[in-house]
Design a protein around this motif. Structure first.
Motif, PDB file in Angstrom:
ATOM      1  N   SER A   1       0.842  -1.185   0.000  1.00  0.00           N
ATOM      2  CA  SER A   1       0.000   0.000   0.000  1.00  0.00           C
ATOM      3  C   SER A   1       0.878   1.237   0.000  1.00  0.00           C
ATOM      4  O   SER A   1       1.998   1.212   0.526  1.00  0.00           O
ATOM      5  CB  SER A   1      -0.912   0.030   1.230  1.00  0.00           C
ATOM      6  OG  SER A   1      -1.750  -1.093   1.282  1.00  0.00           O
TER       7      SER A   1
ATOM      8  N   ASN B   1      -6.133  12.405  -6.793  1.00  0.00           N
ATOM      9  CA  ASN B   1      -6.835  12.018  -8.013  1.00  0.00           C
ATOM     10  C   ASN B   1      -6.397  12.826  -9.230  1.00  0.00           C
ATOM     11  O   ASN B   1      -6.961  12.672 -10.321  1.00  0.00           O
ATOM     12  CB  ASN B   1      -8.350  12.071  -7.816  1.00  0.00           C
ATOM     13  CG  ASN B   1      -8.819  13.444  -7.411  1.00  0.00           C
ATOM     14  OD1 ASN B   1      -8.043  14.391  -7.367  1.00  0.00           O
ATOM     15  ND2 ASN B   1     -10.098  13.559  -7.109  1.00  0.00           N
TER      16      ASN B   1
ATOM     17  N   GLY C   1      -7.998   5.175 -12.346  1.00  0.00           N
ATOM     18  CA  GLY C   1      -7.813   3.750 -12.095  1.00  0.00           C
ATOM     19  C   GLY C   1      -8.327   2.845 -13.193  1.00  0.00           C
ATOM     20  O   GLY C   1      -8.297   1.622 -13.056  1.00  0.00           O
TER      21      GLY C   1
ATOM     22  N   SER D   1      -3.808  -1.187  -8.307  1.00  0.00           N
ATOM     23  CA  SER D   1      -5.140  -0.614  -8.157  1.00  0.00           C
ATOM     24  C   SER D   1      -5.023   0.616  -7.271  1.00  0.00           C
ATOM     25  O   SER D   1      -3.975   0.881  -6.683  1.00  0.00           O
ATOM     26  CB  SER D   1      -6.113  -1.627  -7.551  1.00  0.00           C
ATOM     27  OG  SER D   1      -5.695  -2.025  -6.247  1.00  0.00           O
ATOM     28  N   ARG D   2      -6.099   1.371  -7.180  1.00  0.00           N
ATOM     29  CA  ARG D   2      -6.087   2.564  -6.346  1.00  0.00           C
ATOM     30  C   ARG D   2      -7.466   2.822  -5.785  1.00  0.00           C
ATOM     31  O   ARG D   2      -8.482   2.414  -6.364  1.00  0.00           O
ATOM     32  CB  ARG D   2      -5.577   3.770  -7.129  1.00  0.00           C
ATOM     33  CG  ARG D   2      -6.485   4.233  -8.263  1.00  0.00           C
ATOM     34  CD  ARG D   2      -5.780   5.293  -9.109  1.00  0.00           C
ATOM     35  NE  ARG D   2      -5.555   6.544  -8.377  1.00  0.00           N
ATOM     36  CZ  ARG D   2      -4.702   7.484  -8.757  1.00  0.00           C
ATOM     37  NH1 ARG D   2      -3.965   7.313  -9.854  1.00  0.00           N
ATOM     38  NH2 ARG D   2      -4.566   8.603  -8.052  1.00  0.00           N
ATOM     39  N   ASP D   3      -7.479   3.534  -4.654  1.00  0.00           N
ATOM     40  CA  ASP D   3      -8.708   3.986  -4.021  1.00  0.00           C
ATOM     41  C   ASP D   3      -8.545   5.480  -3.781  1.00  0.00           C
ATOM     42  O   ASP D   3      -7.870   5.885  -2.824  1.00  0.00           O
ATOM     43  CB  ASP D   3      -8.935   3.223  -2.711  1.00  0.00           C
ATOM     44  CG  ASP D   3     -10.264   3.563  -2.058  1.00  0.00           C
ATOM     45  OD1 ASP D   3     -10.832   4.640  -2.363  1.00  0.00           O
ATOM     46  OD2 ASP D   3     -10.724   2.778  -1.227  1.00  0.00           O
ATOM     47  N   ASN D   4      -9.138   6.275  -4.634  1.00  0.00           N
ATOM     48  CA  ASN D   4      -8.957   7.721  -4.532  1.00  0.00           C
ATOM     49  C   ASN D   4      -9.588   8.295  -3.260  1.00  0.00           C
ATOM     50  O   ASN D   4      -9.142   9.335  -2.768  1.00  0.00           O
ATOM     51  CB  ASN D   4      -9.510   8.413  -5.771  1.00  0.00           C
ATOM     52  CG  ASN D   4      -8.602   8.223  -6.981  1.00  0.00           C
ATOM     53  OD1 ASN D   4      -7.473   7.729  -6.873  1.00  0.00           O
ATOM     54  ND2 ASN D   4      -9.091   8.598  -8.158  1.00  0.00           N
TER      55      ASN D   4
ATOM     56  N   LYS E   1      -9.318   7.038  -0.441  1.00  0.00           N
ATOM     57  CA  LYS E   1      -8.352   6.789   0.635  1.00  0.00           C
ATOM     58  C   LYS E   1      -6.952   7.302   0.284  1.00  0.00           C
ATOM     59  O   LYS E   1      -5.999   7.056   1.028  1.00  0.00           O
ATOM     60  CB  LYS E   1      -8.279   5.303   0.955  1.00  0.00           C
ATOM     61  CG  LYS E   1      -9.576   4.731   1.497  1.00  0.00           C
ATOM     62  CD  LYS E   1      -9.425   3.257   1.833  1.00  0.00           C
ATOM     63  CE  LYS E   1     -10.716   2.710   2.413  1.00  0.00           C
ATOM     64  NZ  LYS E   1     -10.604   1.257   2.740  1.00  0.00           N
TER      65      LYS E   1
ATOM     66  N   THR F   1      -4.861   6.188  -1.754  1.00  0.00           N
ATOM     67  CA  THR F   1      -4.001   5.011  -1.646  1.00  0.00           C
ATOM     68  C   THR F   1      -3.915   4.262  -2.968  1.00  0.00           C
ATOM     69  O   THR F   1      -4.927   4.078  -3.655  1.00  0.00           O
ATOM     70  CB  THR F   1      -4.527   4.059  -0.557  1.00  0.00           C
ATOM     71  OG1 THR F   1      -4.595   4.762   0.695  1.00  0.00           O
ATOM     72  CG2 THR F   1      -3.611   2.857  -0.390  1.00  0.00           C
TER      73      THR F   1
ATOM     74  N   TYR G   1      -2.322   0.549  -4.505  1.00  0.00           N
ATOM     75  CA  TYR G   1      -1.966  -0.785  -4.041  1.00  0.00           C
ATOM     76  C   TYR G   1      -1.189  -1.544  -5.113  1.00  0.00           C
ATOM     77  O   TYR G   1      -1.313  -1.274  -6.304  1.00  0.00           O
ATOM     78  CB  TYR G   1      -3.227  -1.588  -3.705  1.00  0.00           C
ATOM     79  CG  TYR G   1      -4.134  -0.943  -2.695  1.00  0.00           C
ATOM     80  CD1 TYR G   1      -5.250  -0.206  -3.105  1.00  0.00           C
ATOM     81  CD2 TYR G   1      -3.885  -1.056  -1.329  1.00  0.00           C
ATOM     82  CE1 TYR G   1      -6.090   0.394  -2.189  1.00  0.00           C
ATOM     83  CE2 TYR G   1      -4.723  -0.456  -0.401  1.00  0.00           C
ATOM     84  CZ  TYR G   1      -5.825   0.263  -0.834  1.00  0.00           C
ATOM     85  OH  TYR G   1      -6.653   0.859   0.083  1.00  0.00           O
TER      86      TYR G   1
END
Length: 126
Positions: A20, A29, A54, A70-73, A75, A77, A79
């Motif tokens: 992470s 973003n 993403g 992958s990503r979580d905008n 958060k 973060t 990965y």
């Protein structure tokens, strides 16, 4: 600006790890993100990159099928899921941010990345 990578560790060959990287101090973003790998005594090499939303990604040819970015905008973060790890995957993994729009061919070039994390160490035993 800080990119904090985590998730490294010692794993046996064939195992999995998920790295992470949490970003702060940037509009996450608005950045493409990448992962690079530096094996002991070797130069830093491109692993994977992902677009701002993403929906697009690129990978080092030799890693396709084993690693997934992958990503979580929400958060801030990004990965890196690493499966079927091999001893040659040992090394420090760095996350980095790229302020440009995602460019599949250019995403592997380290000089496009402006901020770098401190790295997280992955050791794969045989």
């Amino acid at each position: 600006v800080q990119l904090q990578a985590s998730g490294g560790g010692l794993v046996q060959a064939g195992g999995s790890l998920r790295l992470s990287c949490v970003a702060s101090g940037i509009n996450f973003n608005e950045y493409s993100m990448g992962w690079f790998h530096q094996a002991p005594g070797k130069a830093r090499e491109f692993v994977a990159a992902i677009s701002r939303s993403g929906n697009r990604a690129s990978y080092a040819e030799s890693l396709k099928g084993r690693f997934t970015i992958s990503r979580d905008n929400a958060k801030n973060t990004v990965y890196l899921q690493m499966n079927n790890l091999k001893p040659e995957d040992t090394g420090v993994y760095y996350c980095a941010s790229d302020p440009r729009f995602f460019d599949r061919r250019a995403s592997s070039e380290y000089y496009y990345y402006d901020y770098w994390g401190q790295g997280t160490l992955v050791t794969v035993s045989s």
